[in-house]
Design a protein around this motif. Structure first.
Motif, PDB file in Angstrom:
ATOM      1  N   TYR A  51      -3.516   2.182  -1.612  1.00  0.00           N
ATOM      2  CA  TYR A  51      -2.387   2.454  -2.495  1.00  0.00           C
ATOM      3  C   TYR A  51      -2.819   3.020  -3.842  1.00  0.00           C
ATOM      4  CZ  TYR A  51       0.238  -0.161   0.940  1.00  0.00           C
ATOM      5  OH  TYR A  51       0.809  -0.581   2.106  1.00  0.00           O
TER       6      TYR A  51
ATOM      7  N   LYS B 239       2.576   0.036  12.914  1.00  0.00           N
ATOM      8  CA  LYS B 239       2.004  -0.555  11.715  1.00  0.00           C
ATOM      9  C   LYS B 239       3.100  -1.290  10.961  1.00  0.00           C
ATOM     10  CE  LYS B 239      -1.234   1.888   9.822  1.00  0.00           C
ATOM     11  NZ  LYS B 239      -1.952   2.885   9.032  1.00  0.00           N
TER      12      LYS B 239
ATOM     13  N   HIS C 173       4.392  -2.897   7.501  1.00  0.00           N
ATOM     14  CA  HIS C 173       4.229  -2.835   6.045  1.00  0.00           C
ATOM     15  C   HIS C 173       5.108  -3.928   5.450  1.00  0.00           C
ATOM     16  CE1 HIS C 173       2.356   1.151   6.375  1.00  0.00           C
ATOM     17  NE2 HIS C 173       3.260   1.357   7.313  1.00  0.00           N
TER      18      HIS C 173
ATOM     19  N   ASP D 287      -0.769   4.381   4.905  1.00  0.00           N
ATOM     20  CA  ASP D 287      -0.168   3.275   4.165  1.00  0.00           C
ATOM     21  C   ASP D 287       0.481   3.749   2.870  1.00  0.00           C
ATOM     22  OD1 ASP D 287      -0.973   1.404   6.020  1.00  0.00           O
ATOM     23  OD2 ASP D 287      -2.875   1.031   5.022  1.00  0.00           O
ATOM     24  N   SER D 288      -0.178   4.641   2.176  1.00  0.00           N
ATOM     25  CA  SER D 288       0.261   5.064   0.857  1.00  0.00           C
ATOM     26  C   SER D 288       1.682   5.642   0.822  1.00  0.00           C
ATOM     27  CB  SER D 288      -0.750   6.068   0.297  1.00  0.00           C
ATOM     28  OG  SER D 288      -0.416   6.442  -0.994  1.00  0.00           O
TER      29      SER D 288
END
Length: 156
Positions: free
Chosen positions: A60, A4, A6, A27-28
């Protein structure tokens, strides 16, 4: 077996920070490391590490991220997921007020999505041919360098 990407991008869709994680990672948790790596050079003085505002995806939307942004006096333009709205409403008056959200400002988040679309135009990045994460990250950084070169170039 996936990776992934970012990224933190500026208002023009140019990448400022690039990090990689395993595909199954959330993601967070990557938001705070992304913000720690943010350094934008100025003509004079220390580099800038605090943006005016952050447009983020629903992933997020957490108390920790919102508190971090509030402590640094950064405006958070992050929608609240439906499940968080439901939890807050079920708690009644103890659930607190909903966080501020400016839908007009959030429309500018398409710049981030366009950056990811540009990244995925490279077949090697979209299909993840590279065996090692270091090689894959090098390709992602090369894509960012090309984006910056095009932006700074005086040729059309």
């Amino acid at each position: 077996m996936s990776t992934k990407v970012h990224q933190l991008v500026d208002g023009n869709g140019l990448p400022l920070v690039v990090l990689l994680t395993a595909g199954q990672a959330g993601d967070s948790p990557m938001f705070l490391p992304l913000m720690e790596h943010l350094k934008v050079a100025r003509a004079a003085g220390r580099p800038r590490t605090r943006p005016d505002l952050v447009r983020g995806h629903k992933a997020y939307s957490s108390r920790a991220i919102r508190a971090h942004l509030r402590d640094r006096k950064i405006i958070a333009v992050i929608p609240v997921p439906d499940d968080q709205k439901g939890h807050r409403l079920r708690r009644g008056s103890a659930g607190g007020r909903p966080p501020n959200f400016d839908a007009d400002t959030y429309r500018g988040r398409n710049v981030i999505e366009r950056r990811y679309c540009d990244l995925k135009q490279w077949r090697g990045l979209a299909t993840r041919y590279d065996k090692h994460a270091l090689t894959y990250r090098a390709a992602v950084v090369l894509n960012a360098v090309i984006a910056w070169t095009r932006h700074l170039s005086d040729m059309p």
